[in-house]
Design a protein around this motif. Sequence first.
Motif, PDB file in Angstrom:
ATOM      1  N   GLU A  75      14.965  17.738  46.126  1.00  0.00           N
ATOM      2  CA  GLU A  75      13.547  18.106  46.215  1.00  0.00           C
ATOM      3  C   GLU A  75      13.215  18.577  47.628  1.00  0.00           C
ATOM      4  N   ASP A  76      13.727  17.852  48.643  1.00  0.00           N
ATOM      5  CA  ASP A  76      13.523  18.264  50.038  1.00  0.00           C
ATOM      6  C   ASP A  76      14.147  19.633  50.281  1.00  0.00           C
ATOM      7  N   GLU A  77      15.355  19.830  49.761  1.00  0.00           N
ATOM      8  CA  GLU A  77      16.042  21.121  49.911  1.00  0.00           C
ATOM      9  C   GLU A  77      15.240  22.225  49.231  1.00  0.00           C
ATOM     10  N   ARG A  80      12.352  22.980  51.346  1.00  0.00           N
ATOM     11  CA  ARG A  80      12.806  23.762  52.512  1.00  0.00           C
ATOM     12  C   ARG A  80      13.072  25.208  52.111  1.00  0.00           C
ATOM     13  N   VAL A  81      13.742  25.388  50.966  1.00  0.00           N
ATOM     14  CA  VAL A  81      14.059  26.745  50.485  1.00  0.00           C
ATOM     15  C   VAL A  81      12.771  27.504  50.169  1.00  0.00           C
ATOM     16  N   LYS A  82      11.803  26.788  49.559  1.00  0.00           N
ATOM     17  CA  LYS A  82      10.519  27.432  49.247  1.00  0.00           C
ATOM     18  C   LYS A  82       9.794  27.840  50.527  1.00  0.00           C
ATOM     19  N   ARG A  83       9.804  26.925  51.538  1.00  0.00           N
ATOM     20  CA  ARG A  83       9.180  27.262  52.829  1.00  0.00           C
ATOM     21  C   ARG A  83       9.879  28.466  53.450  1.00  0.00           C
ATOM     22  N   ARG A  86       8.913  31.520  51.535  1.00  0.00           N
ATOM     23  CA  ARG A  86       7.558  31.953  51.897  1.00  0.00           C
ATOM     24  C   ARG A  86       7.563  32.603  53.278  1.00  0.00           C
ATOM     25  N   SER A  87       8.317  31.976  54.182  1.00  0.00           N
ATOM     26  CA  SER A  87       8.406  32.532  55.535  1.00  0.00           C
ATOM     27  C   SER A  87       9.038  33.921  55.504  1.00  0.00           C
ATOM     28  N   LEU A  88      10.114  34.039  54.721  1.00  0.00           N
ATOM     29  CA  LEU A  88      10.777  35.346  54.595  1.00  0.00           C
ATOM     30  C   LEU A  88       9.851  36.368  53.942  1.00  0.00           C
ATOM     31  N   GLU A  89       9.119  35.924  52.902  1.00  0.00           N
ATOM     32  CA  GLU A  89       8.185  36.841  52.240  1.00  0.00           C
ATOM     33  C   GLU A  89       7.090  37.269  53.208  1.00  0.00           C
ATOM     34  N   LYS A  90       6.615  36.296  54.004  1.00  0.00           N
ATOM     35  CA  LYS A  90       5.585  36.612  55.003  1.00  0.00           C
ATOM     36  C   LYS A  90       6.140  37.595  56.029  1.00  0.00           C
TER      37      LYS A  90
END
Length: 183
Positions: A75-77, A80-83, A86-90
């Motif tokens: 879940e943490d991973e 992290r992957v979602k963050r 999102r960062s990459l998408e941003k």
Amino acid sequence: NAEYGGMREDEESLKSLSNVFEGIGGVDITDGLEAQKDLSQLVAALTYKNKILTNERNELQHQLEQQEEQYDRMEDELKRVKRERRSLEKSKKEETNRLKGENRELDHSLDTLRIQKLDTENKIELLERERDSVKQQIDELKFQLTQAHEDLSEQRQKHLDLTKSLETKDKQLRTLADSYQTD
């Protein structure tokens, strides 16, 4: 293999437990010693079975805790992957917007350069026309100058001819005057 061995032990203890219960059912209750022995075996079998079940429960609890830990890590991973996503998408969106801005600027610069090129071509065409007009004026002035020079040369020649003619007539008049005076 260890699990299989544990299952075999469980089967054996269940058989022995079953034998004890069958034995109790067929025993006369007045026979206390035998019943006590059977109960003792039953308690031992139940204690053993309880120990096995407790071990299994502890093992399952341990597996559950490991799975929960693994689930938490996953879940943490995932978070992290979602963050990261999102960062990459941003970042991608920002880069896309930056590139679009640069593209607009370049398009504007290109349009400005095209307009400047057209203005320059028009100015060049206008200057070429003006140059041709000036050339034509120069040619006309040269022609007029040549004409004026020829006219001036012609007038000089006439003037010279008139001057000679006057000098000749003046000589003739002097000669006539001298001849009148001598006569």
